[in-house]
Enzyme design. Structure first.
Site, PDB file in Angstrom:
ATOM      1  N   THR A 559       0.874  -1.171   0.000  1.00 45.88           N
ATOM      2  CA  THR A 559       0.000   0.000   0.000  1.00 45.88           C
ATOM      3  C   THR A 559       0.912   1.222   0.000  1.00 45.88           C
ATOM      4  O   THR A 559       2.136   1.109   0.034  1.00 45.88           O
ATOM      5  CB  THR A 559      -0.849   0.049   1.279  1.00 45.88           C
ATOM      6  OG1 THR A 559       0.013   0.383   2.381  1.00 45.88           O
ATOM      7  CG2 THR A 559      -1.523  -1.275   1.560  1.00 45.88           C
ATOM      8  N   VAL A 613      13.295   1.807  -3.875  1.00 42.77           N
ATOM      9  CA  VAL A 613      14.134   2.564  -4.817  1.00 42.77           C
ATOM     10  C   VAL A 613      14.325   1.723  -6.078  1.00 42.77           C
ATOM     11  O   VAL A 613      14.762   0.574  -6.004  1.00 42.77           O
ATOM     12  CB  VAL A 613      15.520   2.862  -4.201  1.00 42.77           C
ATOM     13  CG1 VAL A 613      16.358   3.690  -5.172  1.00 42.77           C
ATOM     14  CG2 VAL A 613      15.389   3.580  -2.873  1.00 42.77           C
ATOM     15  N   ALA A 615      12.185   0.301  -8.113  1.00 37.29           N
ATOM     16  CA  ALA A 615      11.269  -0.847  -8.278  1.00 37.29           C
ATOM     17  C   ALA A 615      12.026  -2.159  -8.146  1.00 37.29           C
ATOM     18  O   ALA A 615      12.640  -2.414  -7.124  1.00 37.29           O
ATOM     19  CB  ALA A 615      10.504  -0.745  -9.596  1.00 37.29           C
ATOM     20  N   GLY A 668       0.279   3.107 -15.082  1.00 44.75           N
ATOM     21  CA  GLY A 668       0.617   2.516 -13.771  1.00 44.75           C
ATOM     22  C   GLY A 668       1.997   2.850 -13.262  1.00 44.75           C
ATOM     23  O   GLY A 668       2.536   2.133 -12.426  1.00 44.75           O
ATOM     24  N   LYS A 686      13.498   8.568  -1.921  1.00 49.28           N
ATOM     25  CA  LYS A 686      14.384   7.511  -2.401  1.00 49.28           C
ATOM     26  C   LYS A 686      15.848   7.823  -2.100  1.00 49.28           C
ATOM     27  O   LYS A 686      16.589   6.958  -1.626  1.00 49.28           O
ATOM     28  CB  LYS A 686      14.185   7.299  -3.903  1.00 49.28           C
ATOM     29  CG  LYS A 686      12.831   6.666  -4.205  1.00 49.28           C
ATOM     30  CD  LYS A 686      12.567   6.618  -5.702  1.00 49.28           C
ATOM     31  CE  LYS A 686      11.261   5.907  -5.983  1.00 49.28           C
ATOM     32  NZ  LYS A 686      10.816   6.054  -7.367  1.00 49.28           N
TER      33      LYS A 686
END
Ligand code: ADP
Ligand code: ASP
Ligand code: MG
Length: 818
Positions: A559, A613, A615, A668, A686
């Site tokens: 989330t 950081v 993905a 997305g 990040k």
């Protein structure tokens, strides 16, 4: 001669008794046989429950008696031809009437004695054995029924009577010497004292009856027929992966049964072991299965399967008594007085530990006796208490023992180390430890609520052919969460084969509903299960995760919700690993970030957030590896926003800037609120996380942000944001034109240099390492002591559900592999 014993489930009803009859007939065709039977499954409990109800004035006992009558009538009617039922039915009816009379008496007197309990309980075995003998008679078997009360003589310690072996041996030998029939049926569990009054030899005692007869007759074999295919490496009701043990020594089997393996009543093995009679544990419902052979040490050790540990068992409902005090040091006789006080109260000591300082002694006993024990011990030490040489006895309850058993343990070091580290890793606190001097057993006292978890953890660690079961709880199943579940489903078999990890998704929650299923949610229908789930509630979900208390639990946060990030500390303190895609915790106040990392270390679990950081790119993992191996980060230069990179790569002035942002959101790549990306806040988080992982104590406020969004666009909702960007199209176009004029690209760059971090829009010239970065890619340049001028580069897709899910998945596997 052979002795076969059939337990309660084996004779629970007509269908099962037919199976028993088939096994008995086969046995009798080969050898003279004694068959010992239990009461119809559950009947002993019902009889004793009826007595207790009657004693406390509840008429519920009548209902129970009706039920007992029906169970026996049904069995007779199904097993015996109609024309021959009447005699047996009236025998049952007479017994039922007696049971009723006894219970009425108990009801009127509101009193029940152990002697009456034994009398009542004896009807169970008496009835079952009569019915089974009659059934075999009608099947043309030459069978004799014999009342065990005339064979087994005990003292008058009702409900737990001790056998007088001398008298019993003589009775049995006399009787069987003159017996003509090739088959004799005997009720288990019941016996009588010297006055001929009915006694019983302890719950589960039919096994013992059979062993006593087998020993007295020096039988060739004792077969214990039950409802499982042998003695197993753990209680199959607690550990789904438990396996049948092919061969086991008497000593090991005794140790397992003393420490809770219910499949054999503990005293059973003693009489047969003395005579070296093999015991074969077999399954009435799968007679072809090999079962377990209990043999003497040499024979079973020679056949050893290579496992150091033979089995794991547990005993519940214990209390731990601790006697402590400086007055105990160096003075002989303290422990003697403690044990005397207990034995005077007939309290059995299950485990003892004494610290080498002699400052304290600790014993585990049945929790039901804890009050009596406290009173007895405090009285015995009244003097020392008054002089404050000892402290009042400490009593702790709700405890259990888990025990590892195996003869091989004594010649293999490290077993206890492995045991305690497995327990520790799962947050199971060990209250006391004992290792028998025979080194056949290591026992640990733990909280009862942790028993299932402990048994499974130990089973996974010591029986390595099994796999490790990982229990997953997932909060948030949007784009990334759905992809993650898809990937897990696809990899299940491979993980099990190659890493010996079996992932079981136990809980899933989105913002609307949640579903919890301890058996595991079907991954091909999780959406269906979730739709049917209860209304979502984060506190409830967390309670479930904690209270289920499952081993190897991993909580996954996909989330962007601060409330979810706020629960990590509670989970970590329960040794539940946290895998966070959510960046809020790792970028929160430094003290909180540090605390979470420390908790993970303290409670032996993981707090992982690789996808915070880049993905799925291995950015944090690479950084950790550099730092752990002694490298030092000098400078980081990075493009860390897939969204901003996508936006600036696609904005060429031909369509409005806001349209390009909307496309990024639709595909997305953005946070749920795209302003977090566009304002640079997400990039600040990040670089903050990277700086912290590089070892710097940094806060969000320490990071400079040279943003490019007009201030007014930060107000209102997401739609207002799009409208605002649209109004400011000229501003964005101007940024683009300026960069174009210098033949540069616009990149939103994060930098960490000499302990300082900043983010901002920069003009990037073609010769710059950051220039050739396409689509939604990210790049991180690590300048370190080992890579001072040519940086180590991690580059690739830095956003997207599939890659992010794979990063989360990798973290899950990392958390599962500790
Ligand atoms: P019976 O009525 O045949 O005497 P029990 O119920 O007394 O049977 O004992 C068999 C049960 O013991 C099994 O159904 C199983 O649930 C339980 N059990 C506990 N520990 C073990 C173990 N280590 N191996 C096999 N069974 C066990
Ligand atoms: N029927 C007795 C009990 O339930 C004895 C036995 O089954 O072994 O305890
Ligand atoms: Mg039993």
């Amino acid at each position: 001669m052979q002795v076969l014993k059939f337990g309660g489930t084996s004779v629970a009803n007509a269908e099962n008794i037919n199976k028993v009859a088939a096994i008995v007939k086969k046995a009798v065709s080969k050898n003279k046989t004694v068959v010992v039977v239990s009461a119809l499954g559950g009947v002993t409990d019902m009889l004793l429950q009826a007595a207790n109800n009657a004693a406390r004035g509840s008429e519920d006992y009548k209902q129970a008696i009706t039920e007992i009558e029906k169970r026996h009538f049904d069995a007779v009617k199904s097993l015996i031809p109609v024309a021959h039922q009447s005699q047996l039915l009236s025998l049952v009816k007479t017994s039922i009437n007696e049971i009723e009379d006894i219970c009425n008496g108990i009801f009127l007197l509101s009193e029940i004695t152990p002697r009456t309990k034994d009398r009542l309980a004896s009807y169970g075995e008496w009835l079952s054995s009569q019915i089974i003998a009659e059934k075999l008679r009608f099947d043309q078997v030459d069978v004799q029924w014999k009342d065990a009360r005339q064979l087994i003589t005990t003292n008058s310690n009702y409900t737990q009577a001790q056998v007088n072996f001398e008298a019993t041996q003589a009775n049995i030998v006399d009787y069987f010497n003159s017996l003509q029939q090739s088959l004799c049926i005997v009720p288990g569990f019941i016996a009588s004292n010297a006055d001929g009054i009915t006694t019983t030899i302890g719950r589960g005692g039919s096994d013992y009856t059979a062993a006593i007869i087998a020993a007295a007759l020096n039988a060739e074999i004792l077969e214990i027929w039950t409802d499982v295919s042998g003695m197993m490496t753990a209680d199959p009701r607690l550990a789904a992966n438990a396996k049948v043990i092919e061969k086991i020594s008497y000593g090991e089997a005794m140790e397992l049964s003393h420490f809770g393996a219910k499949v054999i009543y503990p005293p059973t093995l003693q009489p047969v072991m003395t005579r070296n009679i093999p015991v074969w544990i077999k399954n009435t419902f799968a007679p072809e299965d090999a079962g377990t052979l209990v043999l003497n040490n040499e024979r079973s050790a020679a056949q050893s399967d290579g496992n150091i540990i033979r089995g794991i068992s547990s005993i519940n409902s214990l209390a731990l008594l601790s006697l402590e005090g400086s007055g105990m040091i160096g003075i002989p006789g303290f422990s003697k007085r403690l044990f005397e006080a207990l034995s005077n109260e007939q309290i059995n000591v299950i485990l003892i530990t004494q610290s080498s300082s002699e400052h304290s002694i600790c014993v585990a006993i049945d929790a039901g006796k804890a009050d009596a024990a406290k009173q007895a011990i405090d009285e015995a030490f009244a003097n020392e208490l008054a002089l404050q040489k000892v402290e009042p006895l400490k009593v702790e309850t709700d405890l259990s023992i888990v025990a590892l058993v195996g003869e091989q343990m004594r010649s293999h070091p490290g077993v206890s180390g492995k045991m305690f580290s497995a327990l520790g890793r799962n947050g199971i606190n060990v209250r006391a430890i004992a290792q028998g001097s025979s080194e056949k057993n290591i026992s640990a006292v733990i909280s009862t609520i942790d028993v299932r978890k402990a048994i499974n953890v130990l089973h996974e660690d010591f029986f390595e052919t099994t796999f490790k079961q990982v229990h997953l709880f997932i909060a948030g199943v949007g784009n990334v969460g759905s992809k993650l579940l898809q990937q897990i489903e696809k990899q299940l078999v491979s993980l099990q084969q190659h890493l010996k990890i079996k992932i079981n998704v136990i809980g899933i929650s989105n913002s609307r509903t949640m579903v919890l299923n301890e058996k595991g949610i079907a991954l091909d229908n999780w959406e269906g299960e979730l739709k049917q789930g209860e209304k979502a509630s984060l506190p409830l979900f967390v309670e479930h995760v904690i209270n289920k208390n499952l081993r190897n639990s991993v909580f996954v946060d996909i989330t962007a919700n601060p409330d979810v990030a706020a629960i990590y500390d509670r989970l970590l303190q329960k040794s539940i690993s946290v895998v966070a895609c959510n960046k809020i915790a790792a970028s929160s106040d430094y003290a909180n970030y540090k605390r979470l990392k420390d908790l993970a270390r303290e409670f032996n679990c993981k707090f992982l957030f690789e996808t915070n950081v880049g993905a799925g790119l291995p950015v944090i993992g690479t950084l950790n590896d550099l730092v752990y191996s002694g490298d030092e980060v000098l400078k980081l230069e990075a493009v860390l926003s897939g969204t901003l990179n996508f936006v600036f790569n696609n904005y060429d002035g031909s369509r409005p800037f806001s349209d390009v942002v909307r496309q990024a959101q639709e595909e997305g790549y953005t946070e749920p609120d795209p302003r977090l990306d566009l304002s640079g806040t997400d990039v600040m988080r990040k670089i903050l996380i990277l700086a912290r992982e590089a070892g710097h104590e940094m806060q969000m406020e320490d990071i400079g942000n040279n943003g490019f969004l007009p201030q007014e666009c930060m107000e209102g909702d997401v739609e207002a944001f799009y409208a605002c960007m649209h109004r400011h199209e000229a501003h964005f176009k101007q940024l683009l034109d300026k960069a174009d004029a210098q033949n540069c690209k616009l990149k939103f760059v994060a930098t960490f240099n000499e302990g300082k971090a900043s983010v901002g829009l920069q003009h990037i010239a073609p010769e710059n390492d950051l220039y050739h970065l396409y689509g939604k890619d990210n790049v991180v340049l690590f300048y370190t002591l080992r890579y001072p001028s040519q940086p180590l580069v991690v580059k690739g897709a830095g956003a997207g559900a599939d890659v992010t899910a794979s990063g989360v998945f990798a973290d899950i596997v990392r958390a599962a592999s500790i």
